[in-house]
Design an enzyme around this catalytic site. Sequence first.
Site, short mmCIF file in Angstrom:
data_model
loop_
_atom_site.label_atom_id
_atom_site.label_comp_id
_atom_site.label_asym_id
_atom_site.label_seq_id
_atom_site.Cartn_x
_atom_site.Cartn_y
_atom_site.Cartn_z
N CYS A 17 0.97 -1.04 0.08
CA CYS A 17 -0.11 0.03 -0.14
C CYS A 17 0.80 1.21 0.15
CB CYS A 17 -0.93 0.21 1.16
SG CYS A 17 -2.24 -1.07 1.03
N ARG A 20 4.65 -0.48 -4.50
CA ARG A 20 4.14 -0.85 -3.12
C ARG A 20 2.75 -1.55 -3.19
NH1 ARG A 20 6.66 1.81 0.98
NH2 ARG A 20 5.12 1.18 2.28
N TRP A 26 -2.67 -2.76 -1.44
CA TRP A 26 -2.35 -4.15 -1.83
C TRP A 26 -3.31 -4.76 -0.92
CZ3 TRP A 26 -0.54 -8.12 1.61
CH2 TRP A 26 -0.15 -9.18 0.81
N ASN A 73 -2.20 2.53 5.36
CA ASN A 73 -1.45 1.55 5.05
C ASN A 73 -1.02 0.67 6.30
OD1 ASN A 73 0.86 -0.19 4.07
ND2 ASN A 73 2.40 1.32 4.45
N GLY A 74 -1.29 -0.49 6.54
CA GLY A 74 -1.20 -1.33 7.73
C GLY A 74 -2.45 -2.39 7.95
N GLU A 104 16.15 -20.10 -4.60
CA GLU A 104 15.99 -18.99 -5.27
C GLU A 104 15.19 -19.18 -6.92
OE1 GLU A 104 15.37 -16.00 -4.47
OE2 GLU A 104 15.74 -14.59 -6.39
N LYS A 137 11.86 -17.60 -8.27
CA LYS A 137 11.78 -16.80 -9.35
C LYS A 137 10.52 -17.40 -10.32
CE LYS A 137 12.93 -13.55 -8.22
NZ LYS A 137 13.94 -13.64 -7.13
N GLU A 143 6.87 -17.42 -8.71
CA GLU A 143 6.15 -16.07 -8.46
C GLU A 143 5.74 -15.23 -9.86
OE1 GLU A 143 8.51 -12.91 -6.61
OE2 GLU A 143 10.28 -13.78 -7.26
N HIS A 172 15.23 -38.40 0.13
CA HIS A 172 14.48 -38.38 1.06
C HIS A 172 12.98 -38.09 1.04
CE1 HIS A 172 18.13 -39.27 3.56
NE2 HIS A 172 18.53 -38.20 2.73
N LYS A 185 5.56 -4.98 -4.05
CA LYS A 185 7.39 -5.08 -3.83
C LYS A 185 7.83 -4.76 -2.61
CE LYS A 185 11.35 -4.66 -5.66
NZ LYS A 185 11.98 -5.88 -6.09
C1 F6R Z 1 11.19 -12.20 -4.37
C2 F6R Z 1 10.83 -11.13 -3.70
C3 F6R Z 1 10.62 -11.18 -2.26
C4 F6R Z 1 11.36 -10.15 -1.42
C5 F6R Z 1 10.96 -10.01 -0.10
C6 F6R Z 1 11.88 -9.30 0.88
O1 F6R Z 1 11.45 -11.94 -5.82
O2 F6R Z 1 11.22 -9.90 -4.05
O3 F6R Z 1 10.60 -12.46 -1.76
O4 F6R Z 1 12.76 -10.41 -1.53
O5 F6R Z 1 9.78 -9.76 0.05
O6 F6R Z 1 11.99 -8.05 0.31
P1 F6R Z 1 13.09 -7.10 0.86
O7 F6R Z 1 14.31 -7.39 0.25
O8 F6R Z 1 12.44 -5.69 0.34
O9 F6R Z 1 12.98 -6.90 2.53
#
Ligand code: F6R
Length: 606
Positions: free
Chosen positions: A2, A27, A70, A96-97, A479, A483, A486, A502, A601
């Site tokens: 948000c 955001r 969001w 926001n919250g 990771e 990627k 998501e 396992h 983000k």
């Molecule tokens: C995945 C991604 C998220 C962030 C996570 C932490 O591509 O972007 O998993 O890595 O939300 O975000 P930050 O680094 O901003 O604390």
Amino acid sequence: MCGIFAYTGKKSAEEVLLDGLESLEYRGYDSAGIYIPEAGVIKTPGAVSELREKIPANFKGHSGIAHLRWATHGEPNEKNAHPHSGCTDDIWIVHNGIIENFKELKEKLEKAGHTFKTDTDTEVLAHLIEYHLQKERDFEKSVLAALNEVRGTYGIAVQYKEKPEMLIAARMGSPLVLGIGEDERFIASDASPILPHTKKVVFLEDGEVAIITPMEHKILKLDATQVKRAPEEIEWNAEKAQKNGYEHFMLKEIMEAQEVIKNTLRGRLIADKGMAKLGGLESVAKKLEDIERIIIVACGTAYYAALVGEYMLEEYAGIPVEVELGSEFRYRSPVLNQRTALIGISQSGETLDTLEAIREGKRRGALTLGIVNTVGSTIARETDAGVYNHAGPEIGVASTKAFISQLTALALFTIFFGRQRHMSKETGREIADALLELPEKIRSILERNERIKELAEKYANYRDFLFIGRKYNYPISFEGALKLKEVSYVHAEGCGAGEMKHGPIAMIDENFPTIAIATQDSVYEKMKSNIEEIKARKGPIIAVVNDGDTEIPKLVDDVMFVPKTLEMLSPILNVIPLQLFAYYFARKKGLNVDRPRNLAKSVTVE
Ligand code: F6R
């Protein structure tokens, strides 16, 4: 999570607010809305471009509040979009919250005759302020009274129709910045929408309320006592993120990897002495010599970077390291002391889970350090010391270049801590030299991206993927899988290659491809055996291998080649083909790569 932006002054509020919202779009983009007392309210599902289209030419004024949502409580439709009002449409709020006690407050207000129009927790706050306004007849006192009743997190901006030039903002757990211009004031979730107008800001603290008019502001605590705080001048510039000809930010940001490494390293390596010079740690360098244990807290991609950091720091600096998810750390009773350094890693610097874990560490006596990309963010400000990534703004929701930079910064921390302890100058030099060679090696991976695109398109119809890796590349299996899932919404699982037998190997058949990270390092032979095990079950395999490898390419269906580097730095190179694979896979499916569904983000809720 948000974004809030509010303005009061002489300019056309609608223009200022819409432009500002655009820089906060990272955001959240479920829905957007704007309230201007002289013009009314407009809301829409979707992002700022949709909101812009709905704004008529006569929608004008000199103050207003705006929001990007969001969704937490209630679907992301027009009804639930902010701003929200009470019964009389006199009080309007953006938030926001999460208001945790919204159910009990709603019951109380319904009994007092209030009727609710939305499914959001935020609407309760608008009604609560209205409820107090009917008794107190004073805007400021009503907001304070309402805030004293709520539990949870908030960054809010509130307007009262009768006092259109006034904004009231308050912060508890969600970031809020007050911008101070010439006869104008701004409120925003971060400084980016304020910077084109002024560099003079006040970062509000938790439990603070700002009463704002164009010419002046005062800051109060929740008990109405006044707080004196001089504004700060922000040194950085508003970098307007551009795609520079790329179709998506995600691809542009993957392609920036060479520059990102150079920028993270700039001025920080004394290669001939095998040392790292980290200006941000200088103030605590003496204390760091006595540190006996490191805990790294982070979430998502940053957490996987931290897991690689654990291998680096233990092998080369000889310090015991534990890595914790921010969201778990604060809910147990971690045992820390003054000889513990707690490192928080965060691209945004606002991730609430990571921030709260850092606060918990601080309460328990640890020295807190940050590896943060966003300058001036809450984690950067609240940690005792730290380094910035200097990766530049990351706009694509899937983190790519920040991950590369986080791994690079962890390698610098490893040299720094290692040289404070038993690491030899030669070893320090070896790591430093290998770091300096990375940009050129990355160039050669990026030049081969067409091959990765072909592979992603070839596999685009599969619905399940297993990613395997060992040792330094064990976290890269997670990771790589993150990627892919998501941005593409397919099932992808990371797994330690040794752990596969396992359980996870039960899933393997000809419809379940595996992506194996199998570069020539100390666990290469073991990876070869794991690849054979998958082959025996008819699972298709794509392997990330080193240039010149002639063995694994014979065993697997497809390969992605990368140059060889020092084993501890291999994750930095090996992850790049996986980022590109995820990007091209999602693109082939026609998905919105930069804005995957349900994500935001910056995750500022728990
Ligand atoms: C995945 C991604 C998220 C962030 C996570 C932490 O591509 O972007 O998993 O890595 O939300 O975000 P930050 O680094 O901003 O604390």
